[in-house]
Design a protein around this motif. Structure first.
Motif, PDB file in Angstrom:
ATOM      1  N   ASN A 588       0.814  -1.216   0.000  1.00 34.98           N
ATOM      2  CA  ASN A 588       0.000   0.000   0.000  1.00 34.98           C
ATOM      3  C   ASN A 588       0.848   1.267   0.000  1.00 34.98           C
ATOM      4  N   HIS A 589       1.824   1.322  -0.908  1.00 32.85           N
ATOM      5  CA  HIS A 589       2.667   2.523  -1.091  1.00 32.85           C
ATOM      6  C   HIS A 589       3.407   2.903   0.192  1.00 32.85           C
ATOM      7  N   SER A 593      -1.753   3.958   7.475  1.00 31.67           N
ATOM      8  CA  SER A 593      -2.486   4.874   8.351  1.00 31.67           C
ATOM      9  C   SER A 593      -3.181   5.995   7.593  1.00 31.67           C
ATOM     10  N   ASN A 594      -2.937   6.103   6.295  1.00 31.42           N
ATOM     11  CA  ASN A 594      -3.569   7.168   5.499  1.00 31.42           C
ATOM     12  C   ASN A 594      -4.697   6.633   4.621  1.00 31.42           C
ATOM     13  N   LEU A 595      -5.104   5.382   4.797  1.00 29.82           N
ATOM     14  CA  LEU A 595      -6.093   4.774   3.921  1.00 29.82           C
ATOM     15  C   LEU A 595      -7.506   4.918   4.473  1.00 29.82           C
ATOM     16  N   LEU A 596      -8.455   5.138   3.567  1.00 29.94           N
ATOM     17  CA  LEU A 596      -9.875   5.146   3.905  1.00 29.94           C
ATOM     18  C   LEU A 596     -10.550   3.998   3.163  1.00 29.94           C
ATOM     19  N   PRO A 636      -6.892   8.714  -5.322  1.00 31.10           N
ATOM     20  CA  PRO A 636      -7.255   7.302  -5.461  1.00 31.10           C
ATOM     21  C   PRO A 636      -6.008   6.422  -5.480  1.00 31.10           C
ATOM     22  N   GLN A 637      -6.137   5.277  -4.851  1.00 36.79           N
ATOM     23  CA  GLN A 637      -4.980   4.397  -4.716  1.00 36.79           C
ATOM     24  C   GLN A 637      -5.457   2.951  -4.662  1.00 36.79           C
ATOM     25  N   THR A 638      -4.665   2.055  -5.206  1.00 38.09           N
ATOM     26  CA  THR A 638      -4.968   0.628  -5.090  1.00 38.09           C
ATOM     27  C   THR A 638      -4.697   0.172  -3.660  1.00 38.09           C
ATOM     28  N   VAL A 675       7.772   9.701   2.604  1.00 32.14           N
ATOM     29  CA  VAL A 675       6.437   9.152   2.475  1.00 32.14           C
ATOM     30  C   VAL A 675       5.573  10.063   1.613  1.00 32.14           C
ATOM     31  N   GLU A 676       5.694  11.388   1.851  1.00 31.85           N
ATOM     32  CA  GLU A 676       4.922  12.331   1.052  1.00 31.85           C
ATOM     33  C   GLU A 676       5.263  12.196  -0.435  1.00 31.85           C
TER      34      GLU A 676
END
Length: 681
Positions: A588-589, A593-596, A636-638, A675-676
């Motif tokens: 997840n890249h 902790s940044n995923l919804l 958007p992200q996989t 990370v950014e």
């Protein structure tokens, strides 16, 4: 000749033990022994092989290299200085011998057998003439371990672990005798148990053992020998709780009020799962044993009450128990934090023992539902895929920050307190013994594990063969072959998760009802069935090669927590079949902790044979939160989720089980520049 008398004669112990009457009470449901179940399973058989080929040898090697074996050698010489940290380090040898014995029961190994024989000689040489066995004192009685106290037993209530060591010795001794027929370790254990029974009891010394398990071990010796004094002493230790006047009952400190040791009140007055989780679940297992063997209905009512409290208010979704790191203990009701979750691996082992016993008492599928949840999630998460790296505690969330970009704990090969690796070593080989059980005309199918079992039902041989690809596939097939046509009830557990029940309480629930139903066919024809206590009851006269096909819906389910579980509000977890999933950083890249995970997000399940030993993954496109100097936005992200048990096998980084549905629920972190940059790509 009664069974105990015959057994004593076979053991060659009839001259040293008084003959006891045969036991008349027991668990109404009996498990089919693990030696009667031969696995071909794609999920569990490789794990059992790794345990035999890697975990057990590694545990023995580490007992050698960390001086645990040396402690016994010095105790035999009555000279030297205790060479490890804790007085209970002796038990790592006992537990690994127990695991090796179970392995030898199904897979003879002359080299392993000879090594264990050599260890047992060292254990016997360390035993004192009256049966006392505790290297932390015997090496140098004038200068015992600081936890031991100046004399035998005086510090047993809190720190010494003398009886804890004894309990693991007894369990190992029974396993070794049953596996090999050798009495070498059993004779050591019986000599020690006779000493314990002579010291403790009515009119003698009284104590509530600080770390329970001696009670379970004494019950095993009672079952093997029929000597009633062992059962009486086990019950005495249980009844001793709550009578110590030295505690400060008004203190909120669990170490000062006795609740840490489950000693603040008599067991019949205890209402909650409390204190050190491993100690507690060993106690509750022993209470079940004694209740079954004595017919003590009050004791049974007490553990029923405690079980309800644990399952309705103190159980993690993964089956983990013991939320609080300070004291490795149960917290308050609904105290189930994620980032600081403790969930000791040993507590999962102890919970498996407890849940199995509750099932054997009551015959309800809800106990196996919890047991299954533990097995597929919170237990095997404790051991790495290599079989020789472990977690002591099992977190539910690991987050990164600018100052701590990689906070995930690394798996370790060993610990200063290494109870968890050796506990896994002894549980895993016995796992086939949890698959089937029987009571009169009822045959219970509890776990869905491919393999063949042969056992006797109503004096007739019965063979059951399972074929499935569980937990990834819900299509189950059972070939039932009695020696001759036989009428009995085949009870196939319909898991709670297949009946819209996330756990057997309101602690967790599915966000939406299932869209598919369970179906059963016998010899190709659909059948209606009665559901009894979570089991599909298939009552018929069974004939050779009758085939039962069960189809369990394997939908991806969203799980929500009770409103009083604060950390999980506004969040969902993912479950498919019995498996709980988590998001981990490599997929997840680099962040989780940044995923919804919005409510309407469709998820796709795909089996990945080359990933983490072969796992099902869940994928979707989700919003990921991007923190910028002047704004917070989503991109958007996989998204990929893996089974929780498989996390932490690819290096350090973030992980989470519970995902927020909306941005307002995100605990935003100060993200490192690297990370950014990753998120901006």
């Amino acid at each position: 000749m009664t069974k105990p008398l015959l057994l004593l004669a076979l053991l060659g112990l009839g001259g040293t033990l008084h003959a006891q009457p045969a036991q008349t009470a027991d668990y109404p449901i009996q498990a089919v022994p693990f030696t009667k179940v031969k696995l071909t399973d794609n999920f569990w058989l490789p794990r059992l092989r790794i345990n035999t080929d890697v975990t057990i040898p590694a545990s023995f090697q580490r007992c050698e290299s960390t001086n645990r074996v040396k402690n016994f050698e010095m105790a035999a010489a009555r000279s030297g200085k205790f060479a490890t940290i804790f007085p209970f380090d002796d038990t790592d040898i006992y537990k690994t011998i127990e695991g090796a014995a179970y392995s030898l029961s199904v897979q003879p190994d002359a080299k392993l057998d000879a090594y264990v024989d050599g260890l047992i000689k060292k254990v016997g040489a360390a035993q004192e003439p009256d049966g006392y066995l505790y290297t932390a004192r015997t090496i140098d009685p004038a200068h015992p371990h600081a936890w031991a106290g100046p004399e035998r037993w005086v510090n047993e209530r809190e720190m010494s672990h003398e009886l804890y060591n004894a309990g693991h010795l007894y369990e190992a001794a029974v396993a070794h005798y049953e596996a090999t027929g050798k009495k070498t370790l059993l004779n050591i254990a019986l000599k020690n148990a006779d000493l314990v029974c002579s010291v403790f009891g009515p009119g003698r010394r009284s104590v509530a053992p600080g770390h329970e398990i001696v009670e379970m071990g004494l019950v095993k010796l009672y079952r093997l020998t029929g000597k009633a004094e062992y059962l009486r002493t086990a019950k005495f230790f249980i009844d001793a709780r709550g009578h110590y006047a030295g505690y400060d009952a008004k203190s909120p400190d669990p170490f000062r009020n006795g609740s840490y040791w489950q000693d603040d009140r008599p067991v019949l007055e205890q209402r909650e799962a409390q204190g050190h989780a491993v100690r507690a679940e060993y106690l509750y297992s022993a209470m079940a044993d004694v209740a079954a063997l004595t017919g003590d209905h009050q004791l049974l009512a007490a553990i029923d009450t405690i079980w309800r409290n644990m399952v309705t208010k103190k159980l993690y979704l993964t089956g983990g128990t013991g939320a609080v790191p300070g004291g490795e203990r149960f917290g308050a009701n609904y105290e189930l934090p994620n980032a600081t979750a403790y969930n000791e691996t040993c507590a999962s082992v102890a919970d498996v023992y407890w849940q199995q016993r509750m099932f054997q008492l009551h015959g309800h599928a809800k106990y196996i539902d919890v047991l299954e949840k533990v097995l597929y999630n919170g237990l095997i998460s404790g051991v790495g895929l290599d079989g020789q790296s472990f977690f002591y505690s099992n977190a539910m969330q690991v987050k990164a920050s600018a100052s701590h970009p990689q906070t995930e704990p690394a798996r370790a090969g060993w610990f200063e307190c290494s109870c968890c690796p050796t506990n896994l070593a002894r549980l895993m080989p016995a796992l086939p013994g949890y698959v089937y059980a029987q009571k009169e005309r009822d045959v219970f199918v509890n776990l869905f594990v491919s393999g063949t079992s042969e056992f006797t039902l109503n004096k007739k041989l019965l063979r059951i063969t399972q074929q499935n690809n569980y937990p990834w596939d819900g299509e189950l097939q059972f070939t039932v072959s009695p020696a001759s046509a036989t009428a009995f009830n085949l009870l196939v557990r319909i898991p709670g998760w297949a009946r819209n029940e996330a756990v057997p309480s309101s602690l967790y629930s599915f966000a939406q009802p299932a869209t598919q139903a369970v179906s059963i066919r016998v010899n190709g024809r659909p059948v209606a069935y009665t559901l009894r206590d979570g089991y599909a009851v298939l009552a018929r006269t069974w004939r050779k090669n009758d085939v039962v096909a069960v189809s369990l819906p394997m939908e991806v389910r969203r799980v929500v927590a009770h409103p009083l579980v604060k950390d999980d509000q506004g969040k969902v977890a993912l479950q498919r079949g019995p498996v709980i999933f988590c998001a981990e950083w490599p997929d997840n890249h680099g962040l989780t902790s940044n995923l919804l995970l919005p409510a309407a997000t469709p998820l796709t399940a795909t089996y990945q044979p080359a990933l983490l030993g072969g796992v099902m993954t869940l994928t979707a496109t989700v919003p990921a939160v991007l923190v910028e100097p002047a704004a917070v936005r989503t991109v958007p992200q996989t998204f990929t989720a893996i089974p929780y048990y498989a996390w932490a096998n690819r290096g350090k980084g973030e992980m989470t089980v519970w995902l927020p549905e909306k941005l307002t629920a995100v605990d935003l972190l100060s993200q490192p520049p690297a990370v950014e940059a990753t998120l901006a790509k």
